[in-house]
Design an enzyme around this catalytic site. Sequence first.
Site, PDB file in Angstrom:
ATOM      1  N   HIS A  68     -11.268 -19.423 -70.547  1.00 27.77           N
ATOM      2  CA  HIS A  68     -12.864 -19.676 -69.607  1.00 27.77           C
ATOM      3  C   HIS A  68     -12.734 -19.897 -68.680  1.00 27.77           C
ATOM      4  CE1 HIS A  68     -13.316 -23.404 -73.212  1.00 27.77           C
ATOM      5  NE2 HIS A  68     -13.813 -22.105 -74.162  1.00 27.77           N
ATOM      6  N   HIS A  73      -5.132 -25.323 -73.745  1.00 25.90           N
ATOM      7  CA  HIS A  73      -5.477 -24.122 -74.876  1.00 25.90           C
ATOM      8  C   HIS A  73      -4.994 -22.527 -74.701  1.00 25.90           C
ATOM      9  CE1 HIS A  73      -9.006 -26.433 -76.890  1.00 25.90           C
ATOM     10  NE2 HIS A  73      -7.787 -26.759 -76.931  1.00 25.90           N
ATOM     11  N   ASP A 118     -15.995 -13.043 -74.856  1.00 25.20           N
ATOM     12  CA  ASP A 118     -15.408 -14.223 -75.956  1.00 25.20           C
ATOM     13  C   ASP A 118     -14.193 -14.908 -75.887  1.00 25.20           C
ATOM     14  OD1 ASP A 118     -15.216 -15.448 -78.305  1.00 25.20           O
ATOM     15  OD2 ASP A 118     -13.468 -13.956 -78.701  1.00 25.20           O
ATOM     16  N   TRP A 167     -14.245 -31.489 -75.678  1.00 21.05           N
ATOM     17  CA  TRP A 167     -15.082 -30.621 -74.984  1.00 21.05           C
ATOM     18  C   TRP A 167     -16.730 -30.238 -75.577  1.00 21.05           C
ATOM     19  CZ3 TRP A 167     -17.558 -26.619 -77.840  1.00 21.05           C
ATOM     20  CH2 TRP A 167     -18.228 -25.399 -77.067  1.00 21.05           C
ATOM     21  N   ASP A 193      -5.872 -21.657 -79.451  1.00 21.73           N
ATOM     22  CA  ASP A 193      -7.759 -22.053 -79.746  1.00 21.73           C
ATOM     23  C   ASP A 193      -8.513 -21.236 -79.504  1.00 21.73           C
ATOM     24  OD1 ASP A 193     -10.333 -22.795 -79.830  1.00 21.73           O
ATOM     25  OD2 ASP A 193     -10.335 -23.088 -78.083  1.00 21.73           O
ATOM     26  N   ASP A 213      -8.613 -23.872 -70.491  1.00 18.60           N
ATOM     27  CA  ASP A 213      -8.651 -23.026 -71.870  1.00 18.60           C
ATOM     28  C   ASP A 213      -8.464 -21.096 -71.453  1.00 18.60           C
ATOM     29  OD1 ASP A 213      -9.589 -20.867 -73.779  1.00 18.60           O
ATOM     30  OD2 ASP A 213      -9.732 -22.768 -75.048  1.00 18.60           O
ATOM     31  N   ASP A 215     -12.409 -16.373 -77.415  1.00 22.42           N
ATOM     32  CA  ASP A 215     -11.467 -17.170 -78.778  1.00 22.42           C
ATOM     33  C   ASP A 215     -10.834 -15.874 -79.305  1.00 22.42           C
ATOM     34  OD1 ASP A 215     -11.617 -19.337 -77.853  1.00 22.42           O
ATOM     35  OD2 ASP A 215     -14.123 -18.733 -78.292  1.00 22.42           O
ATOM     36  N   LYS A 267     -15.972 -25.226 -69.385  1.00 25.17           N
ATOM     37  CA  LYS A 267     -15.689 -23.907 -69.666  1.00 25.17           C
ATOM     38  C   LYS A 267     -16.545 -22.935 -68.370  1.00 25.17           C
ATOM     39  CE  LYS A 267     -16.655 -21.541 -73.887  1.00 25.17           C
ATOM     40  NZ  LYS A 267     -17.116 -21.479 -74.896  1.00 25.17           N
ATOM     41  N   GLU A 309     -12.268 -30.938 -71.534  1.00 28.17           N
ATOM     42  CA  GLU A 309     -11.580 -28.847 -70.821  1.00 28.17           C
ATOM     43  C   GLU A 309     -13.160 -28.004 -70.560  1.00 28.17           C
ATOM     44  OE1 GLU A 309     -11.396 -27.307 -75.010  1.00 28.17           O
ATOM     45  OE2 GLU A 309     -10.903 -25.573 -74.386  1.00 28.17           O
TER      46      GLU A 309
END
Length: 431
Positions: A267, A291, A299, A190, A340, A264, A301, A233, A231
């Site tokens: 993302h 992920h 955000d 990534w 993740d 992810d 994560d 995003k 990966e």
Amino acid sequence: MPTPKKKNIGRAFTLAQERYAALGVDAARALRQLAKIPVSLHCWQGDDVGGFETGGGALGGGLVATGNHPGKARTPDELRADYEKSLSLIPGRHRVNLHAMYGEFGGRRVDRDEIAPEHFRNWIAWARSNGLGLDFNPTCFSHPQAADGFTLSHRDRGIRQFWIEHCRRSRDIGAAMGRALGTPCVTNVWVPDGFKDTPADRQSPRERLAAALDEVFQKPLPAKHNLDAVEGKLFGIGAESCTVGSHEFYLGYAITRRKLLCLDAGHFHPTESIADKISSVLLYLPEILLHVSRGVRWDSDHVVTFTDELQAIAREIIATTIGWSESPLAPRRRVRLGLDYFDASINRIAAWVIGARNLLRALLLALLEPPALRAAELAGDLTARLALQEEARALPFGAVWDFYCETKGVPVGAAWLGEVKRHERKILLNR
Ligand code: RNT
Ligand code: ZN
């Protein structure tokens, strides 16, 4: 919180098993299947994406870990001890996902284009003695050569070269891990490359990224040692307007170069779910990496909680890979799972345990789905499908989960929290 009596856990499971059997679901089989699904626990939750480089800089690449809960791991030994605590509270056999900046460099400054398998010797030995597989990630952020937010797609050839070398070495490290442990290491690339404001040229950085990745992946490595993943995003902090490695970029890249695509959960646009993407991308790719994360506004994560979104992801993984698919394109192990996220405002061990237990719980719920639901859809009875989907939510899957925890020798219910609190008082608060 009091732990339920062992006898009652068994009784509740027997009753639940009967209830599921009446619906054509074998709960014991579901547990055997669940036990075969490893989750890769991401090391960066343990120290707020810090790492162990000498003179390691501030967190970059648009990643932000907020909070200052005491007791974060400061050394590889502390991080490994925290992992051991977490793994003792999560049922099943799992994996550990390392970033390049978590190497052990013996107090020397080893730059990212100099890392080698020897810097991960202790991790490999530890993984072997704990029966864990390892996964790996090049660290293309938190570094002076990434200071302006570009790495593999940088307009400067020298900077690109630096990161190409880093990623090449990362693959070699991944392969060394896979060879040593007898289970392939997924090495996931990534890069944060992106524009804060509207770019004048979106094409050239993407051409450079594709060319740089081709250089990174030039050397063939045996799939039994290393599997490459890429990966994408949508945006990051400081890269709000355009991310070079977008979803479309990597979807095309992964398909044409036969790489694993990493999706992810944080993302994409907030209402866009990766659950719906799994069955599509698996038509064109033999394997993918997820992920598992939770996006909240800007955000990507947050700690994984038991959301509808998580349940939908787990449900699609099971339905597409070990469910009923008659397609010859869908043999078993095709979705690899990693967590993740990073939250520095709560106990970091608890953050791992909560996310991992939730993912496993969601997978179990999916494995217990009554087949009548799909039969109703096949028969065109959409009323029954909806009714059964909703009734399935209230089936006693919690009793099956408790029994799983009990038989795997990990705390049942919230009893794990007591252990984390004790460990915090005894160990973390003395750091
Ligand atoms: C960042 C990506 C990436 C990182 C880790 C630290 O948005 O999700 O996977 O979280 O590499
Ligand atoms: Zn990710």
